[in-house]
Design a protein around this motif. Structure first.
Motif, PDB file in Angstrom:
ATOM      1  N   VAL A 118      -6.192  18.708  -5.523  1.00  0.00           N
ATOM      2  CA  VAL A 118      -6.917  18.108  -4.390  1.00  0.00           C
ATOM      3  C   VAL A 118      -6.620  16.609  -4.307  1.00  0.00           C
ATOM      4  CG1 VAL A 118      -9.207  17.534  -3.499  1.00  0.00           C
ATOM      5  CG2 VAL A 118      -8.745  19.832  -4.376  1.00  0.00           C
ATOM      6  N   ILE A 119      -6.598  15.941  -5.463  1.00  0.00           N
ATOM      7  CA  ILE A 119      -6.297  14.504  -5.491  1.00  0.00           C
ATOM      8  C   ILE A 119      -4.878  14.253  -4.986  1.00  0.00           C
ATOM      9  CG2 ILE A 119      -5.965  12.502  -6.990  1.00  0.00           C
ATOM     10  CD1 ILE A 119      -8.201  13.631  -8.774  1.00  0.00           C
ATOM     11  N   ILE A 120      -3.931  15.067  -5.438  1.00  0.00           N
ATOM     12  CA  ILE A 120      -2.532  14.900  -5.025  1.00  0.00           C
ATOM     13  C   ILE A 120      -2.392  15.071  -3.519  1.00  0.00           C
ATOM     14  CG2 ILE A 120      -0.234  15.954  -5.147  1.00  0.00           C
ATOM     15  CD1 ILE A 120      -0.851  16.554  -8.111  1.00  0.00           C
ATOM     16  N   VAL A 121      -3.044  16.101  -2.970  1.00  0.00           N
ATOM     17  CA  VAL A 121      -2.989  16.330  -1.523  1.00  0.00           C
ATOM     18  C   VAL A 121      -3.626  15.156  -0.780  1.00  0.00           C
ATOM     19  CG1 VAL A 121      -3.810  17.791   0.363  1.00  0.00           C
ATOM     20  CG2 VAL A 121      -2.898  18.841  -1.715  1.00  0.00           C
ATOM     21  N   GLY A 122      -4.744  14.667  -1.293  1.00  0.00           N
ATOM     22  CA  GLY A 122      -5.422  13.535  -0.650  1.00  0.00           C
ATOM     23  C   GLY A 122      -4.560  12.282  -0.633  1.00  0.00           C
ATOM     24  N   VAL A 123      -3.925  11.982  -1.754  1.00  0.00           N
ATOM     25  CA  VAL A 123      -3.036  10.813  -1.820  1.00  0.00           C
ATOM     26  C   VAL A 123      -1.850  10.990  -0.884  1.00  0.00           C
ATOM     27  CG1 VAL A 123      -1.494   9.482  -3.314  1.00  0.00           C
ATOM     28  CG2 VAL A 123      -3.714  10.225  -4.179  1.00  0.00           C
ATOM     29  N   ALA A 124      -1.312  12.222  -0.827  1.00  0.00           N
ATOM     30  CA  ALA A 124      -0.166  12.495   0.047  1.00  0.00           C
ATOM     31  C   ALA A 124      -0.532  12.305   1.514  1.00  0.00           C
ATOM     32  CB  ALA A 124       0.338  13.916  -0.194  1.00  0.00           C
ATOM     33  N   TRP A 128       1.045   9.334   3.842  1.00  0.00           N
ATOM     34  CA  TRP A 128       1.795   9.714   5.048  1.00  0.00           C
ATOM     35  C   TRP A 128       1.192   9.050   6.283  1.00  0.00           C
ATOM     36  CZ3 TRP A 128       6.271  12.477   5.641  1.00  0.00           C
ATOM     37  CH2 TRP A 128       6.599  12.870   6.936  1.00  0.00           C
ATOM     38  N   HIS A 129      -0.138   9.065   6.391  1.00  0.00           N
ATOM     39  CA  HIS A 129      -0.813   8.435   7.530  1.00  0.00           C
ATOM     40  C   HIS A 129      -0.526   6.938   7.565  1.00  0.00           C
ATOM     41  CE1 HIS A 129      -4.251   6.559   9.660  1.00  0.00           C
ATOM     42  NE2 HIS A 129      -4.156   7.623  10.447  1.00  0.00           N
ATOM     43  N   HIS A 130      -0.561   6.308   6.407  1.00  0.00           N
ATOM     44  CA  HIS A 130      -0.280   4.866   6.339  1.00  0.00           C
ATOM     45  C   HIS A 130       1.157   4.575   6.770  1.00  0.00           C
ATOM     46  CE1 HIS A 130       0.127   0.786   4.822  1.00  0.00           C
ATOM     47  NE2 HIS A 130       1.212   1.190   4.174  1.00  0.00           N
ATOM     48  N   ALA A 147       7.241   1.386   3.617  1.00  0.00           N
ATOM     49  CA  ALA A 147       8.085   1.449   2.422  1.00  0.00           C
ATOM     50  C   ALA A 147       9.193   2.475   2.601  1.00  0.00           C
ATOM     51  CB  ALA A 147       7.231   1.797   1.197  1.00  0.00           C
ATOM     52  N   ILE A 148       8.886   3.555   3.312  1.00  0.00           N
ATOM     53  CA  ILE A 148       9.878   4.586   3.641  1.00  0.00           C
ATOM     54  C   ILE A 148       9.809   4.836   5.144  1.00  0.00           C
ATOM     55  CG2 ILE A 148      10.514   7.007   3.402  1.00  0.00           C
ATOM     56  CD1 ILE A 148      11.256   5.437   0.986  1.00  0.00           C
ATOM     57  N   PRO A 149      10.897   4.641   5.888  1.00  0.00           N
ATOM     58  CA  PRO A 149      10.879   4.901   7.336  1.00  0.00           C
ATOM     59  C   PRO A 149      10.843   6.402   7.609  1.00  0.00           C
ATOM     60  CG  PRO A 149      13.083   4.240   6.618  1.00  0.00           C
ATOM     61  CD  PRO A 149      12.200   4.116   5.421  1.00  0.00           C
ATOM     62  N   LEU A 163       0.832  -1.203   0.000  1.00  0.00           N
ATOM     63  CA  LEU A 163       0.000   0.000   0.000  1.00  0.00           C
ATOM     64  C   LEU A 163       0.870   1.257   0.000  1.00  0.00           C
ATOM     65  CD1 LEU A 163      -2.917   0.897   0.003  1.00  0.00           C
ATOM     66  CD2 LEU A 163      -2.888   0.891   2.507  1.00  0.00           C
ATOM     67  N   GLY A 164       1.940   1.248   0.794  1.00  0.00           N
ATOM     68  CA  GLY A 164       2.831   2.399   0.829  1.00  0.00           C
ATOM     69  C   GLY A 164       3.535   2.608  -0.497  1.00  0.00           C
ATOM     70  N   ILE A 165       3.991   1.508  -1.113  1.00  0.00           N
ATOM     71  CA  ILE A 165       4.666   1.604  -2.411  1.00  0.00           C
ATOM     72  C   ILE A 165       3.702   2.130  -3.472  1.00  0.00           C
ATOM     73  CG2 ILE A 165       5.693   0.242  -4.280  1.00  0.00           C
ATOM     74  CD1 ILE A 165       6.924  -1.552  -2.133  1.00  0.00           C
ATOM     75  N   THR A 166       2.440   1.678  -3.420  1.00  0.00           N
ATOM     76  CA  THR A 166       1.443   2.152  -4.387  1.00  0.00           C
ATOM     77  C   THR A 166       1.220   3.656  -4.243  1.00  0.00           C
ATOM     78  OG1 THR A 166       0.329   0.001  -4.359  1.00  0.00           O
ATOM     79  CG2 THR A 166      -0.921   1.890  -5.186  1.00  0.00           C
ATOM     80  N   GLY A 167       1.049   4.106  -3.003  1.00  0.00           N
ATOM     81  CA  GLY A 167       0.856   5.540  -2.777  1.00  0.00           C
ATOM     82  C   GLY A 167       2.058   6.357  -3.222  1.00  0.00           C
ATOM     83  N   LEU A 168       3.259   5.856  -2.935  1.00  0.00           N
ATOM     84  CA  LEU A 168       4.480   6.571  -3.299  1.00  0.00           C
ATOM     85  C   LEU A 168       4.774   6.476  -4.789  1.00  0.00           C
ATOM     86  CD1 LEU A 168       6.662   5.497  -0.254  1.00  0.00           C
ATOM     87  CD2 LEU A 168       5.901   7.818  -0.767  1.00  0.00           C
TER      88      LEU A 168
END
Length: 467
Positions: A233-239, A243-245, A253-255, A201-206
């Motif tokens: 708005v979509i970019i901010v939402g994905v970010a 980050w929350h995940h 995926a990223i510490p 999930l983290g890799i997908t978001g990143l």
């Protein structure tokens, strides 16, 4: 380290520079062939531009995923697979019989580039230490400059002798040489056990986040305000979601705790700023030479050489300068001199550049050549078992900076043209007004960079264990 071992290490560095050279050439050589590509496949409007966009977007968006694979399966293995995929993409692009096939080939090359760029950085971070490390990173950065400077010239030469199909295999030649000599690289110990969980999930978001950001930045001048707002708005939402995940998963995926350390975010911020400044300056100068001075593409490229040569000289010598005066003093000097130089560009005229303007352009080029040392400092925050992850994150920052820098002049041009109702054929004086407005905002970036450069540190980093 004995003399034989030293020679082996430096020959390995040359091998690591080859894929970086191919990645840069695959963008810059192709630029000279965009018009011919558009004519070859007219069914897809602006196909040439899409070949660049899909290649760069794929390379940037998959870099984090590549980092995860590199830390699991070993650097040399990923290096070889990345080279094979990159070369296959170049072959597909070269023999394309339709627009979609050409785009597919560019996506395949982008996948290879996503692996190769961080692999080179991760290898250098693990192979070199002490005084040799800044010098190695400086040499690596020189290959970036060579690819940037020689690409358009080599592309024009290929176009004059043959056609656009040869641009892709020629760009892949350094990668092919790297594949032939791959056994010269050491097999470094595998960093992660394959049974450790993968943060899909983290890799997908990143991956989605940089892809959306790059596409939005690149197409911003052609999109309506409502679409830009929706995409933002979509970019901010994905970010926010990503980050929350990453904060709440056990094996992210990223510490994030490494990213919160000033030893990572400060050199990364400076690198982002310098990459934006470099690409924005390159685009603005090209527009000045071609739009205001009305020079041909060849003559404009010729007049850009002092800027590009300055980048190369500093890339090559930055390691030695860091060894003698330290990275902090070097960055302080580069930022302050380039800030003063950028300020003088306010007085540019339509008549041409004065000696003081050429000096200013060279100072900005020298600043751009120092970014490799910032990559070295940022990668120092990641232990050996996460070297590829740190390198892939660094590659992502580089790509985002270059993309924003390339899009910035177009965004400013569109905004100011609407604000002052400049339509139709804009006069040279109005173009100069737009350019000065672009420089004014860049000065704020210069000032932030100068301020943060005084807080940079090259002290020994205590790498924290994964929390």
């Amino acid at each position: 380290m004995n003399e034989t071992s030293t020679k082996i290490r430096w020959s390995q560095l040359l091998l690591l520079c080859l894929p970086t050279l191919s990645i840069l050439l695959s963008t810059n050589i192709v630029m000279a062939a965009l018009a011919d590509i558009n004519q070859a496949f007219p069914s897809i409007k602006g196909l040439g531009g899409w070949t660049l966009l899909l290649y760069s977007t794929t390379a940037a968006s998959l870099s984090i995923a590549a980092g995860e694979l590199g830390d699991r399966f070993g650097l040399r293995k990923m290096y070889g697979q990345g080279l094979i995929v990159f070369i296959i993409g170049a072959i597909l692009s070269s023999i394309a019989i339709s627009g979609p096939m050409l785009l597919a080939g560019r996506v395949v090359s982008g996948i290879g580039a996503a692996v190769l760029a961080p692999v080179a950085l991760a290898f250098m971070s693990r192979l070199y230490s002490g005084d040799a490390k800044p010098i190695a990173f400086g040499y690596w950065a020189t290959s970036v400059t060579v690819g940037t400077v020689s690409g358009p010239i080599l592309g024009g030469w290929i176009q004059s002798l043959s056609n656009w199909r040869w641009t892709f295999p020629v760009a892949a030649l350094p990668a092919l040489l790297g594949l032939i000599l791959i056994n010269q690289l050491p097999i470094l110990t595998q960093n992660k056990k394959n049974n450790q969980p993968v943060d899909y999930l983290g890799i997908t978001g990143l991956s989605i986040l940089p892809a959306l950001t790059l596409i939005t930045l690149t197409l911003s001048s052609r999109l309506s305000a409502s679409i830009l707002i929706a995409l933002s708005v979509i970019i901010v939402g994905v970010a926010v979601f990503t980050w929350h995940h990453l904060q709440h998963t056990s094996e992210p995926a990223i510490p994030l705790f490494r990213l919160r350390a000033a030893a990572w975010w400060r050199p990364t911020l400076l690198q982002l700023i310098i990459r934006i400044i470099f690409m924005a300056t390159l685009v603005m100068l090209t527009s000045y030479f071609q739009g205001i001075q009305e020079l041909s593409e060849f003559n404009a490229s010729r007049d850009l050489l002092p800027f590009c040569i300055a980048v190369g000289i500093m890339s090559f010598s930055s390691g030695y300068l860091c060894k003698s005066i330290g990275v902090k003093r070097l960055l302080n000097t580069l930022f302050l001199t380039s800030l003063a130089g950028a300020a003088t560009l306010f007085s540019l005229s339509v008549q041409g550049l004065r000696p003081i303007d050429w000096i200013a352009i060279v100072t900005i080029g020298l600043l751009a050549g120092g970014t490799s040392q910032l990559s070295r400092l940022a990668l120092g925050n990641f232990p050996a078992e996460e070297s590829m992850k740190g390198a892939s994150l660094n590659t992502l920052v580089i790509n985002l900076g270059l993309a924003f820098g390339a899009a910035y002049p177009s965004m400013m041009h569109g905004f100011i043209s609407k604000e002052f109702h400049l339509v139709g054929n804009i006069s040279n004086q109005d173009l100069l007004l737009i350019m000065r407005s672009e420089i004014a905002l860049l000065l704020a970036l210069f000032a932030i960079g100068a301020w943060q450069s005084f807080k940079i540190s090259e002290a020994k980093i205590n790498i924290l264990p994964r929390q």
